[in-house]
Design a protein around this motif. Structure first.
Motif, PDB file in Angstrom:
ATOM      1  N   TYR A 227      38.785  36.355  32.892  1.00  0.00           N
ATOM      2  CA  TYR A 227      39.563  37.022  31.859  1.00  0.00           C
ATOM      3  C   TYR A 227      40.881  36.311  31.554  1.00  0.00           C
ATOM      4  CZ  TYR A 227      36.396  41.011  32.048  1.00  0.00           C
ATOM      5  OH  TYR A 227      35.285  41.827  31.972  1.00  0.00           O
ATOM      6  N   LYS A 228      41.534  35.759  32.574  1.00  0.00           N
ATOM      7  CA  LYS A 228      42.847  35.170  32.353  1.00  0.00           C
ATOM      8  C   LYS A 228      42.777  33.664  32.129  1.00  0.00           C
ATOM      9  CE  LYS A 228      45.964  38.448  34.555  1.00  0.00           C
ATOM     10  NZ  LYS A 228      47.065  38.607  35.547  1.00  0.00           N
ATOM     11  N   GLU A 229      42.115  32.956  33.052  1.00  0.00           N
ATOM     12  CA  GLU A 229      42.113  31.502  32.990  1.00  0.00           C
ATOM     13  C   GLU A 229      41.001  30.957  32.098  1.00  0.00           C
ATOM     14  OE1 GLU A 229      41.768  30.287  37.014  1.00  0.00           O
ATOM     15  OE2 GLU A 229      43.656  31.230  37.664  1.00  0.00           O
TER      16      GLU A 229
ATOM     17  N   ASN B 290      43.758  45.966  36.229  1.00  0.00           N
ATOM     18  CA  ASN B 290      42.950  46.532  37.319  1.00  0.00           C
ATOM     19  C   ASN B 290      43.516  47.896  37.708  1.00  0.00           C
ATOM     20  OD1 ASN B 290      42.377  45.778  40.827  1.00  0.00           O
ATOM     21  ND2 ASN B 290      41.115  46.933  39.413  1.00  0.00           N
TER      22      ASN B 290
ATOM     23  N   SER C 139      46.986  45.914  39.556  1.00  0.00           N
ATOM     24  CA  SER C 139      47.407  44.609  39.055  1.00  0.00           C
ATOM     25  C   SER C 139      47.090  44.608  37.567  1.00  0.00           C
ATOM     26  CB  SER C 139      46.689  43.475  39.798  1.00  0.00           C
ATOM     27  OG  SER C 139      45.286  43.565  39.614  1.00  0.00           O
TER      28      SER C 139
ATOM     29  N   LYS D 204      40.054  37.232  37.466  1.00  0.00           N
ATOM     30  CA  LYS D 204      41.190  36.419  37.016  1.00  0.00           C
ATOM     31  C   LYS D 204      40.717  35.112  36.380  1.00  0.00           C
ATOM     32  CE  LYS D 204      45.401  34.218  38.771  1.00  0.00           C
ATOM     33  NZ  LYS D 204      46.225  33.943  39.975  1.00  0.00           N
ATOM     34  N   LYS D 205      39.724  34.466  37.017  1.00  0.00           N
ATOM     35  CA  LYS D 205      39.208  33.204  36.483  1.00  0.00           C
ATOM     36  C   LYS D 205      38.532  33.377  35.129  1.00  0.00           C
ATOM     37  CE  LYS D 205      38.546  30.813  40.911  1.00  0.00           C
ATOM     38  NZ  LYS D 205      37.553  30.209  41.831  1.00  0.00           N
TER      39      LYS D 205
ATOM     40  N   TYR E 111      38.238  47.227  35.728  1.00  0.00           N
ATOM     41  CA  TYR E 111      39.050  46.213  35.046  1.00  0.00           C
ATOM     42  C   TYR E 111      38.939  46.463  33.556  1.00  0.00           C
ATOM     43  CZ  TYR E 111      41.403  41.740  34.473  1.00  0.00           C
ATOM     44  OH  TYR E 111      42.319  40.767  34.167  1.00  0.00           O
TER      45      TYR E 111
ATOM     46  N   GLU F  35      38.494  40.304  42.539  1.00  0.00           N
ATOM     47  CA  GLU F  35      39.684  40.166  41.703  1.00  0.00           C
ATOM     48  C   GLU F  35      39.893  38.710  41.277  1.00  0.00           C
ATOM     49  OE1 GLU F  35      42.796  41.807  44.044  1.00  0.00           O
ATOM     50  OE2 GLU F  35      41.966  43.845  44.036  1.00  0.00           O
ATOM     51  N   GLU F  36      39.573  37.789  42.177  1.00  0.00           N
ATOM     52  CA  GLU F  36      39.715  36.369  41.849  1.00  0.00           C
ATOM     53  C   GLU F  36      38.746  35.960  40.743  1.00  0.00           C
ATOM     54  OE1 GLU F  36      38.279  32.825  44.386  1.00  0.00           O
ATOM     55  OE2 GLU F  36      40.389  33.098  44.945  1.00  0.00           O
TER      56      GLU F  36
ATOM     57  N   SER G 220      43.665  41.189  29.688  1.00  0.00           N
ATOM     58  CA  SER G 220      43.957  42.380  30.487  1.00  0.00           C
ATOM     59  C   SER G 220      44.757  43.392  29.674  1.00  0.00           C
ATOM     60  CB  SER G 220      44.745  41.998  31.742  1.00  0.00           C
ATOM     61  OG  SER G 220      44.041  41.052  32.509  1.00  0.00           O
TER      62      SER G 220
ATOM     63  N   THR H  90      39.863  45.428  29.644  1.00  0.00           N
ATOM     64  CA  THR H  90      40.233  44.278  28.822  1.00  0.00           C
ATOM     65  C   THR H  90      40.060  44.594  27.344  1.00  0.00           C
ATOM     66  OG1 THR H  90      37.982  43.376  28.956  1.00  0.00           O
ATOM     67  CG2 THR H  90      39.568  42.610  30.592  1.00  0.00           C
TER      68      THR H  90
END
Length: 527
Positions: free
Chosen positions: A493-495, A295, A292, A490-491, A263, A486-487, A270, A265
């Motif tokens: 790096y993104k959320e 990723n 994704s 996402k939590k 991953y 991956e989840e 991302s 960043t």
């Protein structure tokens, strides 16, 4: 490091004649230094001289006087003299250590230790001397300091004891940086060798050791090493590269397939559309595709002849943004083990033979992907010793074994196979050897034996169904574990809904679980 010194302050009052003695304790920053040698492995030919450079550097901004002396450790060779010039200096300074060998110098391996002393602070460094009549190797690089993203040009040549140039031979170049240690084989052509090594953004920075081992066509050997430094390029290393898979220190077998997944960043965001490459120990590069946002991954199958042991590989990710290069990298290690071979006994199909008869063995050897082992050795351990089976037809091996009255009873025949690369397997078969009279009696028992065999076959069938269901369950859980990785990314790096500590704990838990599931999957497949 603080150093305390005790002083006495004397105050004399002339008008009264009174004298005061006042003890004072003053602290000051003490002087320290470092000692680094240009080359700690020296090859010395009788009748020749060789010199190495010693670098004495100060720590911080303090200078001091350092003195040097040397001594042989354990064995003292005859016919070798040493000079150190200079033996004393004000840091920073360099000193040249020269080893002079007479034509009658004793051959062998020796250690010479340099002792540096200054204000009670001592440092030692060892120089390993190989007095030999083998090859002398000259190893060079185009410079001594590099940045990540550049390439190292390694070149040199070798000469014999009589100063003749070696015009052909093999050169093994070893590159050690941090935990990574790789070897590349090249050849001497036109009296020299050269090689270009690309420095990955995933490689460690710091001091690197380069070593060239030359072997000529007569088997003579020469070794030379060199040190260089690799640094981070300014304003380029902006990407963070985190590994999803494989887990660090995971164990795989030849023939296994695993995902290389990272991953990428920048400032916790991302990075899309980056060029992401994985470099294997063989220096083969694999392009990781963007699965994704941020990723990047690709699967890799370990070859049946792949080197076993510890593998270090790097991943680098680069992207040109408005004419500005941005990059980042990472590295990890895995362990590769030999693969088990699958042996199937095609013949004999019966379990009982009478004495003084010949048993024909036919064995099929395959890899785990069902590929036939076309070259290798297959050996049968019999009551009469070891017998080598002959390769009859690209993966099917045969041999005939004659049994005698001395073999009457239950005999276990063990058949093992090993290919050219160390992959191995074994199978055993029990055969009952009887006299001719016993064979007649046993004929009447065959129906009973057949009935029992049907029960055994039914049990084996049920067991295989269970193994299939268990394998399916493990593979489904492996897919789910990757989804959880991956989840978590996402939590974080993104959320931004979880902290870094929670994210790292989740990734560690999922990678460890994935590695455990891989081992369970391999156990079931290999049964």
């Amino acid at each position: 490091m603080k150093r305390h010194r005790l002083f006495t302050l004397i105050i004399i009052l002339l008008s009264t004649g009174i004298i005061f003695f006042i003890p004072l304790s003053l602290s000051s920053q003490s002087f320290d230094y470092s000692v680094q040698i240009q080359n700690d492995e020296v090859q010395l030919i009788p009748g020749k001289n060789v010199s190495v450079t010693l670098f004495i550097n100060q720590s911080e901004n303090l200078t001091g006087i350092v003195s040097l002396q040397g001594k042989w450790v354990e064995n003292t060779p005859e016919g070798i003299s040493i000079t150190i010039q200079p033996t004393t200096g004000l840091t920073p300074f360099t000193s040249i250590i020269t080893f002079r060998s007479s034509i009658l110098a004793n051959l062998g391996l020796y250690t010479y230790q340099i002792c540096a002393q200054s204000e009670g602070i001592n440092h030692t460094t060892d120089i390993h001397i190989n007095v030999t009549t083998d090859l002398t190797v000259m190893l060079f690089t185009d410079k001594d300091e590099y940045l990540k993203g550049q390439q190292i040009h390694l070149y040199g040549n070798a000469t014999t004891f009589n100063d003749d140039i070696v015009d052909s031979g093999n050169v093994i170049i070893s590159i050690a940086n941090g935990k990574k240690n790789i070897s590349i084989t090249t050849q001497i052509q036109n009296d020299s060798f050269d090689y270009f090594y690309p420095i990955s953004y995933g490689d460690d920075e710091g001091l690197w050791t380069i070593r060239a081992r030359v072997v000529d066509n007569n088997g003579h050997v020469g070794i030379q090493s060199k040190y260089l430094t690799v640094s981070l390029p300014p304003d380029i290393m902006r990407f963070a590269v985190d590994f999803y898979s494989p887990p660090n220190n995971a164990i795989y077998q030849r023939g296994d397939t695993f995902d290389i997944s990272v991953y990428v960043t920048e400032n916790l965001q991302s990075v899309r559309n980056a060029t992401t490459l994985c470099t294997l120990p063989s220096l083969v590069t694999i392009l990781l595709l963007e699965y994704s946002p941020g990723n990047y991954k690709q699967n890799y199958t370990i070859a049946w002849d792949a080197p076993i042991g510890e593998w270090f590989f790097t991943v680098e990710s680069t992207k040109n943004v408005s004419g500005v290069l941005k990059a980042g990298g990472g590295a990890l290690s895995i362990t590769i083990e030999p693969a088990p071979l699958q042996l199937t006994i095609l013949e004999p199909t019966t379990l009982q033979f009478s004495s003084n008869s010949m048993i024909s063995f036919k064995v099929e050897v395959r890899y785990l992907d069902s590929t036939l082992m076309k070259t290798g050795a297959v050996l049968a351990v019999t009551p009469h010793g070891n017998i080598t089976l002959q390769n009859e037809n690209n993966g099917v091996y045969t041999a005939n074994i004659t049994v005698t009255d001395q073999d009457i009873g239950s005999q276990v025949f063990e058949i093992s196979a090993k290919d050219l690369f160390g992959n191995a397997g074994v199978v055993k078969k029990s055969i009952l050897i009887t006299s001719e009279t016993q064979s007649t009696i046993l004929v009447t028992l065959i129906p009973l034996f057949a009935a029992s065999l049907c029960g055994i076959i039914g049990f084996v069938f049920i067991r295989r169904i269970y193994r299939f269901e268990r394998l399916k369950s493990i593979q489904e859980e492996m897919i789910e574990t990757q989804r959880l990785q991956e989840e978590a990314a996402k939590k974080y790096y993104k959320e931004g809904s979880i902290s870094k500590e929670i994210y790292e704990a989740l990734i560690y838990e999922h990678t460890q679980r994935y590695a455990h599931l891989q081992k369970e999957e391999r156990k079931i497949i290999n049964k």
